[in-house]
Structure formats: C-alpha cells, structure tokens
Design an enzyme around this catalytic site. Structure first.
Site, PDB file in Angstrom:
ATOM      1  N   CYS A  66      -7.581  -5.340  -0.879  1.00  0.00           N
ATOM      2  CA  CYS A  66      -8.586  -5.222   0.184  1.00  0.00           C
ATOM      3  C   CYS A  66      -9.036  -3.935   0.406  1.00  0.00           C
ATOM      4  O   CYS A  66      -9.713  -3.589   1.415  1.00  0.00           O
ATOM      5  CB  CYS A  66      -8.189  -5.977   1.396  1.00  0.00           C
ATOM      6  SG  CYS A  66      -6.522  -5.177   1.838  1.00  0.00           S
TER       7      CYS A  66
ATOM      8  N   GLU B 217       0.664  -1.212  -0.189  1.00  0.00           N
ATOM      9  CA  GLU B 217       0.034  -0.107   0.049  1.00  0.00           C
ATOM     10  C   GLU B 217       0.682   1.382  -0.019  1.00  0.00           C
ATOM     11  O   GLU B 217       0.227   2.339   0.151  1.00  0.00           O
ATOM     12  CB  GLU B 217      -1.117  -0.031   1.267  1.00  0.00           C
ATOM     13  CG  GLU B 217      -0.284  -0.201   2.432  1.00  0.00           C
ATOM     14  CD  GLU B 217      -1.453  -0.403   3.562  1.00  0.00           C
ATOM     15  OE1 GLU B 217      -2.371  -0.071   3.473  1.00  0.00           O
ATOM     16  OE2 GLU B 217      -1.134  -1.072   4.701  1.00  0.00           O
TER      17      GLU B 217
ATOM     18  N   ASP C 223      -4.577   3.351   0.801  1.00  0.00           N
ATOM     19  CA  ASP C 223      -3.312   4.114   1.010  1.00  0.00           C
ATOM     20  C   ASP C 223      -2.468   3.994  -0.181  1.00  0.00           C
ATOM     21  O   ASP C 223      -1.633   5.182  -0.264  1.00  0.00           O
ATOM     22  CB  ASP C 223      -2.667   3.189   2.028  1.00  0.00           C
ATOM     23  CG  ASP C 223      -2.933   3.547   3.579  1.00  0.00           C
ATOM     24  OD1 ASP C 223      -3.400   4.881   3.766  1.00  0.00           O
ATOM     25  OD2 ASP C 223      -3.395   2.658   4.356  1.00  0.00           O
TER      26      ASP C 223
HETATM   27  C1  PEP Z   1      -5.975   0.383   2.328  1.00  0.00           C
HETATM   28  O1  PEP Z   1      -5.221   1.129   2.695  1.00  0.00           O
HETATM   29  O2  PEP Z   1      -6.449  -0.017   1.209  1.00  0.00           O
HETATM   30  C2  PEP Z   1      -6.477  -0.728   3.440  1.00  0.00           C
HETATM   31  C3  PEP Z   1      -7.250  -1.876   3.024  1.00  0.00           C
HETATM   32  O3  PEP Z   1      -6.088  -0.740   4.534  1.00  0.00           O
HETATM   33  P1  PEP Z   1      -6.878   0.649   5.512  1.00  0.00           P
HETATM   34  O4  PEP Z   1      -8.012   1.193   4.610  1.00  0.00           O
HETATM   35  O5  PEP Z   1      -7.506  -0.088   6.761  1.00  0.00           O
HETATM   36  O6  PEP Z   1      -5.563   1.639   5.717  1.00  0.00           O
HETATM   37 MG    MG Z   2      -4.253   0.712   4.402  1.00  0.00          MG
END
Ligand code: PEP
Ligand code: MG
Length: 588
Positions: A520, A449, A473
């Site tokens: 994700c 990320e 991210d």
């Molecule tokens: C993301 O950064 O895409 C992620 C799935 O984690 P979070 O949104 O919790 O930072």
């Molecule tokens: Mg993230």
C-alpha cells in the site's frame, strides 16, 4: 544581525527560467503563481487601490505600535519567579520589532507593490526567515523563531487571530500554489479548492505532503529548493509533474508546445477510463486486486469511479488533523461507517492512527528529537490507550455496516502486536457488555514497514489475518533517509537492491505462510514497478485512486512467466546497472 536584515525585494525582469525538483504527481499545469508564505504566517493576500495605500500604511503602523505596547507592558511586569532569560527574550523581541526591516520595509512594500499590510509583512518576514536559515552561526539561526513570534504578534494586532490558507486572487483552476513548505494539514485544506497545481521547495517524494498532493490529482512537484524565493506573485508557470520541472515565464513557443502536451495527457486519461469495467488480470488470466488508498470519507467516490476492488488503506489519522480536539468515538464511527456503507460490501481497510513523525494534532509541533523514530503510530496509540480504545470501538461499531478490516501501522515487535490484539479484545468486550453489534469475524492485519518486522516476518504472520507492506516507511528506514527531508530526497530508491530483497522476502514469506499480502506504499502506484511486484508474487496492490487505471493497463499487458523470470534475476544481482537493464526488459 544588522547585516542580515536587508530589504530583499528588488525590481524584477520578466525572465524565463526553469527550476528542477521531484515530480510527485504527473500531468501538466499552466497557470499563474500564487505565493504562499511560511505556514506559520499564512495571511490574506489582496492588492490595494492606489488611494488605499496611506490608510493601509497607517493600519500597519498602528499594529506595530500595539505590539510594542504589549511587549513593553510585559517587560514592565515580569513576574519575580520568571527565568532570567525572560527579560532578554522580551528585549530581543522589542529590538526585532524596532528594526527597520520589520518596521519600515513592509510600509514600502505596501506603497510599491500595493500589497495589503498582512501580505507585505509576511512577505518581508519570509525573506528574513530565509536569510536566517542560511546563517552558519547556530545561535543566530535559531533567532528565526523569534522573528516569527514577533511577526505573529504584529499579525495578531492587524487581524485578530490569523489563519487558514486563504483563497488565491485568481480563479482556482488558473492558480499554481508556490510554497516553501506545507504540512499535511495544510494540504488537506486544499481539498476544498481545485487548484491547477502546487509546488514546494521542501519535501521528499513519499512525505505525507507529497502523498496528499498526489491525492489531489493535480500535477505537483516537491524539493524545488528555491522556487518560493525565485518565483513572483502572478508570474506565468508551466508545471510538468512528469519530469519535475517548473518553467517560469515561458516564451510563446514553449507555451504552445506544453499546451499540446497537456491536451495529449488529458486524452490519455480519457482513454484509460475505458478500462474501468475491464477485469483486472494478467495475460494468463491471473486475477490482480487493485485497491484504493484514501485519507477521508470524501475520497470514496473517486475510488469507486476508478473501480477499486476495495479500500486497501484508509489513513484514518487525517480525520484527526486540522482540528482543535480529537474527534469523538461517535464522530469516528460515523466516518468509518460512511466509508463501509458507500463501498457496498467491498473490503475497507481502516488503518489505526498513524500520528507522530510528520502528522500532528492541531497546533502540536514536531518536538521529539527524531520524530520518525519516536513515539509514532502504534507506539503512540499504545501510550494513549484511551484515545486508541475510542478508535477501536468506533471501527468495530462501523464493522457492522460493511466489510471493515483493521490495519495496525509501524509494528516493530511482537509485543506491540500482542498488546494491540489485547486492546481489540477489550474493545469487543465493552461493546458486548452494551449489546452493540460488530463483525465478530473482523480481520486484523499489520503493516510491515520497519525492516525489523520484515526480517522477523513469521512472528507477525502467525498472529495476523493479512499484512500490508508500507514501502514508503520501509524505504525510509532501510535506506536511513528522512521522507520529509528534501536534502536526501534524491536517495529515495525503490530499486535499491536491499529494498528489493526486503520487499520480495515479505511477499514470498507471506505467500508461503498463506497470509494475504498487499503493498500500500507509493511503490504500488508506480507503473514502472508493477511488474517487479507481480514477479515477486504480489497479487494485491493499493494506491491512490487516480493511479488505479494506469496500473490496471500495465497488469493487463503483463506476461507473468516472463515477469517471474526477470524478477528472479533481479534478486540475484546487487548491481544497480544490471537492475536497471532487467527493469527495462520487463517493461519493454
Ligand atoms: C507506507 O509507509 O508505505 C504507508 C503506506 O504508510 P504512510 O505513507 O501513511 O506512512
Ligand atoms: Mg507508513
């Protein structure tokens, strides 16, 4: 300062108007507004009977007097070694306390609007804070914090220790929460209620507040800028989460039209349920795994109801929010075990703590100069090996009761990964020493990320069992837009050519290396992007459970060979218009 301190509430007319923001969770809600005050000033809200007004005003005056006595006592006993600013600071607080905007205006609000004292004070303070936020002068703007502190002092005198998001006066289902800003911890508290919708002035589409809003599965909008100031308590609102529009005081015709649309939306949702038992595959039969993202063990039933093939992302840090102390290893173990057991052998991907940035332990504020680039996620865990060790042991212990996988967030260097793998080994050794069972084959994956990790992908895939792409991210860091800042929210663009190149590079790189890869981030749940990701070679998606069946519907109708051709073309252009055309063809 005097010029700024004016009573902001004038009589309102029942006028219909619309406010535009970013829809973060689809559907239509119709209900009455309940205004939430500044998160720091959350208080109980209730309407007084006419006869209670004098008593309430007296209660308010007594609280002001108590706060004044406290401040005066402090000023009289300033310790000799105090910094010289201390006296000035106390005097400023006394001045704010005595200013008519704080001392008198709430009294008038109590009488005119029959608000309880806490509500009147916080409403007045909220308006004042907003005025301070608009001031150009840095010094004056920063005095906002002093106003908050003085108000907190008076609130404390009124109520003892204030807190917790209060239940609204209407039935939950009829209530639309209107807030200036909400922290992820606040939103977690909402899980106890069934509100119709919530809308906020601040926030970007992938801020954690927005992600949680989506997980509440109610129509929601962020980045409305001035909703909290424009909407009044109890006003009728329509929230269209699909288009990001709030309609305030709609007329009869508009209301009827939206009631119809609301029914159609509900009908569509019901129809989707039929896909629950359908195998998730493209037209040529290629299997596509659809997993769920969860924040708490209580989210598992929804994942199961929507036939998730596993938990692709358990954001474990939510166990740590809204509480005074860190959960013990045992408490964490119970939470992870519960999820593993309830998922009955399906994979459960527990992400290790991603605290920092916009998620903090109770009471801690953003203090780093640039929290998203600071000591966040794995960086924080490596700096706090005891806390991290307890979590790793808890996850490993739970792995004995189901199929758990470990996912490490925010990797940027291979050094961090090596250190983490070493700590996992140590946690295993300590369990061995105590004869505590765990899954010896437990898989360890990493989140890709940060653009640096995407570009140096092979150093990570060589050491990991699987990877998961955090597009939220990845987009934040690639496009240099703070996820939580509504001022740059419009720049969030998963279709930016640089983002597409990076996402495709990661998926293709992982597939080539034979390392399973999932997405994700929020991109995985956006149906207009499902085929783009399929075309890049993605076969595993993880998203909020409420999105699973619509993504499945999209998968079922996808022709992989056509999608592949169009995705390849997308990677050959960096013209936004051309990208848009290709996307439309893909989704036609
Ligand atoms: C993301 O950064 O895409 C992620 C799935 O984690 P979070 O949104 O919790 O930072
Ligand atoms: Mg993230």
């Amino acid at each position: 300062m005097q010029a700024l301190l004016q009573t902001p509430h004038e009589p309102a007319q029942l006028m219909s108007f619309t406010i535009h923001g970013i829809g973060i969770s689809g559907g239509i809600a119709i209900g009455h507004a309940h205004l939430l005050t500044h998160t720091q000033l959350e208080v109980e809200h209730y309407t007084l009977a006419e006869s209670e007004i004098p008593k309430e005003q007296a209660r308010f005056e007594a609280a002001i007097a108590t706060a004044r006595t406290e401040l005066a006592a402090l000023a009289e006993h300033i310790p000799a070694n105090s910094p010289p600013e201390f006296e000035g600071f106390l005097n400023l607080h006394l001045m704010i306390l005595d200013d008519s905007t704080l001392a008198d205006a709430p009294r008038e609000l109590i009488a005119a609007q029959r608000l309880n004292a806490e509500w009147a004070l916080s409403q007045q303070a909220e308006a004042l804070i907003e005025q301070f936020e608009r001031v150009e002068d840095d010094y004056l703007r920063e005095r906002k914090a002093d106003v908050v502190q003085v108000v907190e002092r008076v609130l404390k005198a009124l109520t003892g220790q204030p807190r917790n998001i209060p239940a609204p006066p209407n039935k939950d289902e009829d209530t639309i929460l209107v807030a200036h800003d909400l922290s992820p911890a606040d939103v977690i508290l909402f899980k106890q209620h069934r509100f119709a919708s919530f809308v906020t002035d601040l926030g970007g589409a992938t801020s954690h507040t927005a992600i949680l809003a989506r997980s509440l599965n109610i129509p929601s909008i962020v980045a409305l800028h001035h909703a909290r100031a424009l909407v009044r308590e109890g006003e009728l609102l329509i929230v269209d989460g699909n288009s990001g529009v709030v309609i305030v005081n709609p007329d009869k015709a508009v209301l009827a039209e939206f009631r119809l649309r609301q029914e159609q939306w509900e009908l569509e949702k019901q129809k989707l349920k039929r896909l629950k038992t359908t195998r998730s595959a493209t037209l040529d039969g290629t299997r596509i795994e659809l997993h769920a993202n969860i924040e708490l063990p209580e989210d598992v039933p929804e994942a199961r109801e929507n036939a998730a093939a596993g938990i692709g992302l358990f954001r474990s840090e939510f166990l740590f929010l809204s509480r005074g102390a860190l959960p013990s290893e045992d408490e964490q173990f119970e939470a992870y075990r519960k999820v593993a057991v309830e998922m009955k052998g399906l994979p459960v991907t527990v992400r290790t703590l991603d605290l920092g940035a916009d998620k903090h332990l109770n009471g801690e504020e953003r203090s780093a100069p640039n929290p998203a680039l600071g000591l966040r996620a794995i960086r924080l865990c490596l700096a706090e090996p005891q806390m991290f060790g307890a979590q790793l042991r808890a996850i490993l212990r739970a792995s004995h009761y189901g199929k758990i996988r470990i996912l490490v967030p925010m990797l940027s260097t291979v050094h961090e990964l090596n250190q983490t793998l070493q700590l996992i080994q140590e946690a295993k050794a300590s369990l061995d020493a105590q004869n505590i069972p765990y899954d010896r084959e437990i898989q360890v994956g990493g989140m890709i990320e940060i653009p640096a990790a995407a570009l140096a992908l092979n150093t990570f895939t060589r050491r990991l069992d699987f990877i998961s792409i955090g597009t939220n991210d990845l987009i934040q860091y690639t496009l240099a837009i703070d996820r939580t800042d509504d001022a740059v929210a419009h720049l969030y663009d998963p279709l930016h050519p640089a983002v597409l190149q990076l996402v495709a590079h990661i998926i293709r790189g992982a597939n080539k290396a034979g390392v399973p890869v999932a997405v994700c981030g929020e991109m995985a749940g956006e149906i207009r992007l499902t085929r783009v990701l399929l075309g890049f070679g993605l076969r595993q998606f993880s998203m909020h459970p409420a999105q699973l069946l619509s993504v499945k519907q999209q998968v079922l109708k996808s022709d992989l060979s056509l999608v592949n051709t169009l995705a390849n073309r997308m990677l050959k252009t960096d013209e936004p218009e051309r990208l848009q055309q290709l996307l439309e063809r893909m989704n036609a």
